[in-house]
Scaffold this active site. Sequence first.
Site, PDB file in Angstrom:
ATOM      1  N   HIS A 183      93.582 -84.858  -0.648  1.00  0.00           N
ATOM      2  CA  HIS A 183      92.154 -85.170  -0.586  1.00  0.00           C
ATOM      3  C   HIS A 183      91.948 -86.434   0.244  1.00  0.00           C
ATOM      4  CE1 HIS A 183      93.648 -87.175  -4.359  1.00  0.00           C
ATOM      5  NE2 HIS A 183      93.239 -88.190  -3.632  1.00  0.00           N
TER       6      HIS A 183
HETATM    7  C1  T46 Z   1      95.085 -90.647  -4.584  1.00  0.00           C
HETATM    8  C2  T46 Z   1      96.435 -90.187  -4.998  1.00  0.00           C
HETATM    9  C3  T46 Z   1      97.551 -90.937  -4.335  1.00  0.00           C
HETATM   10  C4  T46 Z   1      91.343 -90.263 -13.899  1.00  0.00           C
HETATM   11  O1  T46 Z   1      90.790 -89.918 -14.937  1.00  0.00           O
HETATM   12  N1  T46 Z   1      91.302 -91.564 -13.520  1.00  0.00           N
HETATM   13  C5  T46 Z   1      91.896 -92.027 -12.387  1.00  0.00           C
HETATM   14  O2  T46 Z   1      91.837 -93.228 -12.075  1.00  0.00           O
HETATM   15  C6  T46 Z   1      92.614 -91.081 -11.571  1.00  0.00           C
HETATM   16  C7  T46 Z   1      93.302 -91.534 -10.296  1.00  0.00           C
HETATM   17  C8  T46 Z   1      92.660 -89.777 -11.969  1.00  0.00           C
HETATM   18  N2  T46 Z   1      92.034 -89.392 -13.122  1.00  0.00           N
HETATM   19  C9  T46 Z   1      92.139 -87.995 -13.556  1.00  0.00           C
HETATM   20  C10 T46 Z   1      91.434 -86.987 -12.651  1.00  0.00           C
HETATM   21  C11 T46 Z   1      92.276 -85.746 -12.810  1.00  0.00           C
HETATM   22  O3  T46 Z   1      91.841 -85.015 -13.938  1.00  0.00           O
HETATM   23  O4  T46 Z   1      93.515 -87.616 -13.531  1.00  0.00           O
HETATM   24  C12 T46 Z   1      93.668 -86.274 -13.090  1.00  0.00           C
HETATM   25  C13 T46 Z   1      94.606 -86.216 -11.890  1.00  0.00           C
HETATM   26  O5  T46 Z   1      93.938 -86.821 -10.764  1.00  0.00           O
HETATM   27  P1  T46 Z   1      94.209 -86.331  -9.282  1.00  0.00           P
HETATM   28  O6  T46 Z   1      94.338 -84.855  -9.241  1.00  0.00           O
HETATM   29  O7  T46 Z   1      93.155 -86.954  -8.420  1.00  0.00           O
HETATM   30  O8  T46 Z   1      95.634 -86.999  -9.012  1.00  0.00           O
HETATM   31  P2  T46 Z   1      96.401 -87.119  -7.625  1.00  0.00           P
HETATM   32  O9  T46 Z   1      97.727 -87.724  -7.927  1.00  0.00           O
HETATM   33  O10 T46 Z   1      96.388 -85.862  -6.872  1.00  0.00           O
HETATM   34  O11 T46 Z   1      95.542 -88.201  -6.794  1.00  0.00           O
HETATM   35  C14 T46 Z   1      95.613 -89.553  -7.167  1.00  0.00           C
HETATM   36  C15 T46 Z   1      94.277 -90.251  -6.929  1.00  0.00           C
HETATM   37  O12 T46 Z   1      93.248 -89.495  -7.580  1.00  0.00           O
HETATM   38  C16 T46 Z   1      93.938 -90.359  -5.472  1.00  0.00           C
HETATM   39  O13 T46 Z   1      92.898 -91.302  -5.306  1.00  0.00           O
HETATM   40  O14 T46 Z   1      94.885 -91.091  -3.462  1.00  0.00           O
HETATM   41  O15 T46 Z   1      96.632 -90.194  -6.404  1.00  0.00           O
END
Ligand code: T46
Length: 145
Positions: free
Chosen positions: A62
């Site tokens: 993303h």
């Molecule tokens: C990025 C990469 C490197 C939260 O509730 N709070 C938070 O601060 C974050 C980061 C995530 N979440 C929840 C949202 C989703 O339900 O945790 C779950 C997994 O999040 P996401 O699919 O966005 O995780 P990644 O590892 O794909 O992405 C994250 C960051 O979201 C993003 O900003 O750059 O790590």
Amino acid sequence: MAGITNANLNSIDKVELINIPKISDPEGRGNLSVIENNTLPFEVRRVYYLYDVPSDASRGGHAHIALEQCLVAVSGSFDVVLHDGKNKKIIHLNKPNKGLVIPSGIWRELENFSSGSVCLALVSAVYDESDYIRNFESFKLFKGG
Ligand code: T46
């Protein structure tokens, strides 16, 4: 709100690998790295970390409209695949005293996590799902086609 106005203009050249000050203990007690107010080009408003990531898993996939962040491989290593809509770059992070500063408007995917690796993320805003562009075609349109 500079991040919002610049997000569609930011190119991969704006991604920066910075040195995080490292203090080596003179008595052999290891190293200490410190991130203070002026280490990063933004104020840190949130910290999260990724760990226990299987080697065949990918995180990210993303871009952010306004969020800026700094990623640090505080343990182990992983690759950060970056895209600005035109150009792609892969950065291998494997040093706890190097930080990858990613401005707004850059697509990122994290992959090839080594066993036991930890990705520390220092970011400029609280969590806000509306700041995410999670579809690559939408991202390319956001960047101007
Ligand atoms: C990025 C990469 C490197 C939260 O509730 N709070 C938070 O601060 C974050 C980061 C995530 N979440 C929840 C949202 C989703 O339900 O945790 C779950 C997994 O999040 P996401 O699919 O966005 O995780 P990644 O590892 O794909 O992405 C994250 C960051 O979201 C993003 O900003 O750059 O790590």
